[in-house]
Design a protein around this motif. Structure first.
Motif, PDB file in Angstrom:
ATOM      1  N   LYS A 147     -13.458   3.029  -1.747  1.00  0.00           N
ATOM      2  CA  LYS A 147     -13.328   4.141  -2.297  1.00  0.00           C
ATOM      3  C   LYS A 147     -11.522   4.638  -2.297  1.00  0.00           C
ATOM      4  CE  LYS A 147     -16.549   7.595  -1.326  1.00  0.00           C
ATOM      5  NZ  LYS A 147     -18.074   7.717  -0.799  1.00  0.00           N
ATOM      6  N   ARG A 148     -11.539   5.392  -2.549  1.00  0.00           N
ATOM      7  CA  ARG A 148     -10.098   5.578  -2.015  1.00  0.00           C
ATOM      8  C   ARG A 148     -10.231   7.493  -2.754  1.00  0.00           C
ATOM      9  NH1 ARG A 148      -5.087   5.982  -4.784  1.00  0.00           N
ATOM     10  NH2 ARG A 148      -4.457   8.263  -5.932  1.00  0.00           N
ATOM     11  N   GLY A 149      -9.450   7.387  -0.906  1.00  0.00           N
ATOM     12  CA  GLY A 149      -9.343   8.950  -0.032  1.00  0.00           C
ATOM     13  C   GLY A 149      -8.241  10.023  -0.780  1.00  0.00           C
ATOM     14  N   GLU A 150      -8.196  10.877  -0.141  1.00  0.00           N
ATOM     15  CA  GLU A 150      -7.311  12.167  -0.005  1.00  0.00           C
ATOM     16  C   GLU A 150      -6.260  11.776   0.627  1.00  0.00           C
ATOM     17  OE1 GLU A 150      -8.403  16.620  -1.164  1.00  0.00           O
ATOM     18  OE2 GLU A 150     -10.669  15.405  -0.824  1.00  0.00           O
ATOM     19  N   ARG A 151      -4.952  12.661  -0.378  1.00  0.00           N
ATOM     20  CA  ARG A 151      -4.049  12.098   0.169  1.00  0.00           C
ATOM     21  C   ARG A 151      -3.894  13.595   1.685  1.00  0.00           C
ATOM     22  NH1 ARG A 151       1.437  11.734   0.522  1.00  0.00           N
ATOM     23  NH2 ARG A 151       2.426  10.719  -1.598  1.00  0.00           N
ATOM     24  N   PHE A 152      -4.175  12.597   3.071  1.00  0.00           N
ATOM     25  CA  PHE A 152      -3.582  13.300   4.084  1.00  0.00           C
ATOM     26  C   PHE A 152      -2.989  14.759   4.074  1.00  0.00           C
ATOM     27  CE2 PHE A 152      -1.682  11.936   7.363  1.00  0.00           C
ATOM     28  CZ  PHE A 152      -1.504  10.771   7.103  1.00  0.00           C
ATOM     29  N   ILE A 181       1.035  -1.410   0.138  1.00  0.00           N
ATOM     30  CA  ILE A 181       0.218  -0.153  -0.199  1.00  0.00           C
ATOM     31  C   ILE A 181       0.956   1.075  -0.425  1.00  0.00           C
ATOM     32  CG2 ILE A 181      -0.071   0.088   2.547  1.00  0.00           C
ATOM     33  CD1 ILE A 181      -3.407   0.963   2.291  1.00  0.00           C
ATOM     34  N   ASP A 182       0.161   2.206  -0.185  1.00  0.00           N
ATOM     35  CA  ASP A 182       0.914   3.461  -0.789  1.00  0.00           C
ATOM     36  C   ASP A 182       1.061   4.619   0.870  1.00  0.00           C
ATOM     37  OD1 ASP A 182       1.660   3.753  -2.757  1.00  0.00           O
ATOM     38  OD2 ASP A 182       0.106   4.969  -3.566  1.00  0.00           O
ATOM     39  N   ALA A 183       2.309   4.989   1.278  1.00  0.00           N
ATOM     40  CA  ALA A 183       2.852   5.717   2.591  1.00  0.00           C
ATOM     41  C   ALA A 183       1.381   7.116   2.769  1.00  0.00           C
ATOM     42  CB  ALA A 183       3.501   6.397   2.555  1.00  0.00           C
ATOM     43  N   ASP A 184       0.875   7.293   1.696  1.00  0.00           N
ATOM     44  CA  ASP A 184      -0.335   8.571   2.209  1.00  0.00           C
ATOM     45  C   ASP A 184      -1.541   7.969   2.960  1.00  0.00           C
ATOM     46  OD1 ASP A 184      -1.386   6.870  -0.192  1.00  0.00           O
ATOM     47  OD2 ASP A 184      -0.114   8.704  -1.967  1.00  0.00           O
ATOM     48  N   LEU A 185      -2.019   6.957   2.521  1.00  0.00           N
ATOM     49  CA  LEU A 185      -2.865   5.983   3.298  1.00  0.00           C
ATOM     50  C   LEU A 185      -4.630   5.911   2.137  1.00  0.00           C
ATOM     51  CD1 LEU A 185      -2.494   5.384   6.180  1.00  0.00           C
ATOM     52  CD2 LEU A 185      -2.340   4.285   4.588  1.00  0.00           C
ATOM     53  N   GLN A 186      -3.787   6.895   0.335  1.00  0.00           N
ATOM     54  CA  GLN A 186      -5.007   7.557   0.422  1.00  0.00           C
ATOM     55  C   GLN A 186      -5.849   5.908   0.173  1.00  0.00           C
ATOM     56  OE1 GLN A 186      -3.004   9.323  -3.397  1.00  0.00           O
ATOM     57  NE2 GLN A 186      -4.660  10.807  -3.427  1.00  0.00           N
ATOM     58  N   ASP A 187      -5.225   4.508  -0.121  1.00  0.00           N
ATOM     59  CA  ASP A 187      -6.731   3.657  -0.409  1.00  0.00           C
ATOM     60  C   ASP A 187      -6.600   3.318   0.874  1.00  0.00           C
ATOM     61  OD1 ASP A 187      -5.420   3.254  -3.070  1.00  0.00           O
ATOM     62  OD2 ASP A 187      -4.050   2.860  -2.045  1.00  0.00           O
TER      63      ASP A 187
HETATM   64 MG    MG Z   1      -0.729   8.605  -4.000  1.00  0.00          MG
END
Ligand code: MG
Ligand code: UDP
Length: 316
Positions: free
Chosen positions: A205-210, A103-109
């Motif tokens: 649902k894909r979220g935003e980069r926080f 998974i990506d670090a930004d937790l958009q997923d």
């Molecule tokens: Mg990202």
């Protein structure tokens, strides 16, 4: 199936992610506590952060996390190798786990999709893709370019899962099989379907980069897209051959026409009919040479067998 819960490794490539790591690690800890409490995963499950040659304090933070809790491990690459290579390095170093989720670090997923992924694994699936069924938080530009990209890929014959990025679960067996893929030009999401075994998808649902910004600028995105196509498809080369054939056929027809015209109404051959095809063919030839050059360049890279990543430090 064995009765012991599987050991999970969550693999996360990080490039200049100092802004997101504190929050990401906090959420992951809550998640692991929860899953372990439910006996969904083994107590020695962990998170492996791969620092892809960050220029900020990402590695210091990973090292701090490592000493703060047994959940966290770290891997430091010697320089920036790029998202796909950093991810591969993480996958290879998590080979003591039964299941690996990247998974990506930004937790958009959405992290919560992991539970469903693990359930799918327990039902016997070896590869579980995380698929976004809503991209409303992405910018319109990102959405449209992504859509065009998937379309282009499928036209080029690259089998890929629509709207799936690098959020996926791999079983030990799938991971072992994946290790035998030795290519240097990495496009993981196009390669994973080739592993085979039982594969399925879960939706979220894909979220935003926080925090922080996307580490993919337009240039990186375009080069990623072209790499995906030219690494996995030879259709562009076929297309060149096809064009060559069509142009050849048209030229033959034109010659016959010119000959007939010459014999019947004594027309002098015009300037345009000589010069235009010359330019046209010159252009096509240059294009073709360039395209072939692209593939030669890829082969050059593969043949060299350069390491796909170099480890500087491993905290485990
Ligand atoms: Mg990202
Ligand atoms: N990343 C990386 N190396 C790079 C670029 C990105 O390891 O050279 C990581 C980044 O830290 C993140 C993931 O790859 O965890 C995806 O990047 P990002 O979220 O910026 O991409 P986007 O979501 O905008 O496609």
């Amino acid at each position: 199936m064995n009765t012991m819960p599987p050991r999970l490794a969550i693999v996360i490539p990080c490039y200049n992610e100092e802004e997101v790591l504190p929050e990401t690690s906090k959420r992951l800890k809550v998640l692991l506590d929860d899953y372990i409490g439910k006996q969904l995963i083994a107590v020695n499950s962990y998170v492996l952060f791969t620092d892809d040659g960050s220029k900020d304090r990402t590695w210091e933070q990973i090292a701090r996390l490592y000493s703060s809790h047994q959940y966290f491990k770290g891997l430091k690459l010697s320089r920036n190798f790029g998202h796909q290579n950093a991810l591969l390095a993480g996958l290879f170093h998590a080979d003591d786990a039964d299941i690996i989720i990247s998974i990506d670090a930004d937790l958009q997923d959405d992290l919560n999709a992991m539970e469903e992924m693990i359930q799918a694994y327990l039902k016997g699936y070896d590869v579980v893709y995380g698929v976004r069924d809503d991209r409303s938080t992405d910018t319109r530009f990102k959405r449209n370019t992504a859509l065009a990209f998937y379309k282009l890929l499928s036209v080029m014959g690259v089998e890929s899962v629509y709207n799936h990025a690098d959020y996926r679960l791999l079983s030990r067996r799938a991971m072992d099989a994946f290790k035998s893929f030795e290519e240097a030009n990495l496009y993981l999401r196009g390669m994973v379907p080739m592993i085979g075994f039982r594969q399925t998808s879960v939706y979220y649902k894909r979220g935003e980069r926080f925090a922080g910004e996307s580490k993919y600028n337009l240039r990186k995105m375009l080069s990623f897209a072209w790499n995906g196509i030219s690494s996995l498809s030879i259709k562009p080369l076929r297309f060149v051959t096809f064009c060559g054939f069509i142009i050849f056929a048209i030229t033959i027809l034109l010659s016959i026409y010119a000959l007939v015209a010459y014999m019947t109404h004594h027309t002098a051959t015009g300037w345009a009919s000589t010069v235009i095809p010359m330019y046209f063919l010159g252009g096509i030839q240059l294009l073709c040479i360039g395209l072939i050059g692209e593939y030669v360049a890829k082969m050059y890279k593969e043949v060299k067998h350069r390491p796909r990543f170099i480890i500087e430090e491993h905290l485990q």
